[in-house]
Design an enzyme around this catalytic site. Sequence first.
Site, mmCIF file in Angstrom:
data_model
loop_
_atom_site.group_PDB
_atom_site.id
_atom_site.type_symbol
_atom_site.label_atom_id
_atom_site.label_comp_id
_atom_site.label_asym_id
_atom_site.label_seq_id
_atom_site.Cartn_x
_atom_site.Cartn_y
_atom_site.Cartn_z
ATOM 1 N N ARG A 11 0.799 -1.217 0.000
ATOM 2 C CA ARG A 11 0.000 0.000 0.000
ATOM 3 C C ARG A 11 0.839 1.278 0.000
ATOM 4 N NH1 ARG A 11 -2.838 -3.978 1.697
ATOM 5 N NH2 ARG A 11 -0.855 -4.498 2.639
ATOM 6 N N THR A 12 1.773 1.380 0.930
ATOM 7 C CA THR A 12 2.467 2.661 1.106
ATOM 8 C C THR A 12 3.315 2.977 -0.123
ATOM 9 O OG1 THR A 12 2.532 2.101 3.442
ATOM 10 C CG2 THR A 12 3.849 3.987 2.740
ATOM 11 N N HIS A 41 4.336 5.647 11.695
ATOM 12 C CA HIS A 41 3.932 5.560 10.276
ATOM 13 C C HIS A 41 2.999 6.756 10.038
ATOM 14 C CE1 HIS A 41 2.974 4.080 6.409
ATOM 15 N NE2 HIS A 41 2.638 2.831 6.685
ATOM 16 N N ARG A 56 11.097 3.692 3.915
ATOM 17 C CA ARG A 56 10.694 2.736 4.964
ATOM 18 C C ARG A 56 11.937 1.939 5.361
ATOM 19 N NH1 ARG A 56 5.576 -1.235 4.660
ATOM 20 N NH2 ARG A 56 4.590 0.734 5.238
ATOM 21 N N LYS A 109 27.088 -3.563 -1.690
ATOM 22 C CA LYS A 109 28.557 -3.611 -1.823
ATOM 23 C C LYS A 109 29.235 -2.960 -0.626
ATOM 24 C CE LYS A 109 28.055 -1.814 -6.148
ATOM 25 N NZ LYS A 109 28.466 -1.196 -7.398
HETATM 26 N N1 CP Z 1 -0.575 -0.080 5.753
HETATM 27 C C1 CP Z 1 0.662 -0.342 5.249
HETATM 28 O O1 CP Z 1 1.665 0.286 5.628
HETATM 29 O O2 CP Z 1 0.695 -1.306 4.292
HETATM 30 P P1 CP Z 1 2.000 -1.756 3.500
HETATM 31 O O3 CP Z 1 2.920 -2.417 4.512
HETATM 32 O O4 CP Z 1 1.518 -2.694 2.443
HETATM 33 O O5 CP Z 1 2.641 -0.515 2.943
#
Ligand code: CP
Length: 307
Positions: A55-56, A133, A105, A84
């Site tokens: 999603r993100t 998040h 992320r 590397k």
């Molecule tokens: N909600 C969420 O962060 O989903 P993903 O881990 O798929 O990005």
Amino acid sequence: MNFEGRHILAIADFSKEELLKILSAAEEIDSSQYKYSGMLHGKILATLFFEPSTRTRMSFQAAMQRMGGSIIGFSQVSTTSLQKGESLPDTIKIISGYCDAIVMRHPETGSVAKAAGDATVPVINAGDGPNEHPTQTILDLYTIQKELGTLEGLKVGFVGDLKYGRTVHSLATALLHFNPEFYFISPKSLAMPQKYLEELDKKGIKYSQEEDLFKVSKELDVLYVTRVQKERFVNPEEYAKVKGVYKLDKTLVQHIKPECKILHPLPRVDEMNPDLDSLEQSIYFKQAHNGIPVRMALLGLVLGKIK
Ligand code: CP
């Protein structure tokens, strides 16, 4: 209120007015997305994912492309020179010169904030380990406001992995602006971390902690379900003890108010049976799709094109 060039690292960095401004920009985009289709033409977004995401990552990419911008990045570190032995600070300094904003992320708490210190472009936290998040929270707020008509004075239950659930940490923090009452429902080993509870005590926010969802579920305006975050457990035996601790299915309807909304940041594993999808109260797919207008708004604001 100026968002241009700003990092998005922690939800607590945003005032109530700023959060409402982002929600209002997302609402405007939602109602007339075509008006924004060329707004980020010529801009480049780098998506750096050191952990899996559907999603993100993809909704940021889709948001950028819907605004006319383009994407670079990686979702597998093995394809980069980090493999590397190049350092993360060097990687961030290099990528900063290739793009106008970074979405990152990473599995470590604080890693995205650290990367922001090395970057020369705005950095957006797409999840730093069990910590935060923030953009998920903004789409959660957007969804709640859209579906319930308000964010004020809601009774919100969080169920599942409250210890490692970064979306829970960020959403509970954001809702502090809106006079909530919280119900934290989890096994003791996955309880809400003390630092968040201390913040609630300091602010005089009412909350309770409970293991049995059905003892409190009738009270709730919002039920926010979470997955037990297997990837955060050091000891697989500890995970095995709590795996499948909540398994919700459509019989949940007998235990909640008709107007209660069920959210989940997704992905789900075994905590929600797909038969729950048929309930009117289940809005987690809408929630995921709201990632597009919300992330379009964030990109437009951070890149200085939405004022
Ligand atoms: N909600 C969420 O962060 O989903 P993903 O881990 O798929 O990005």
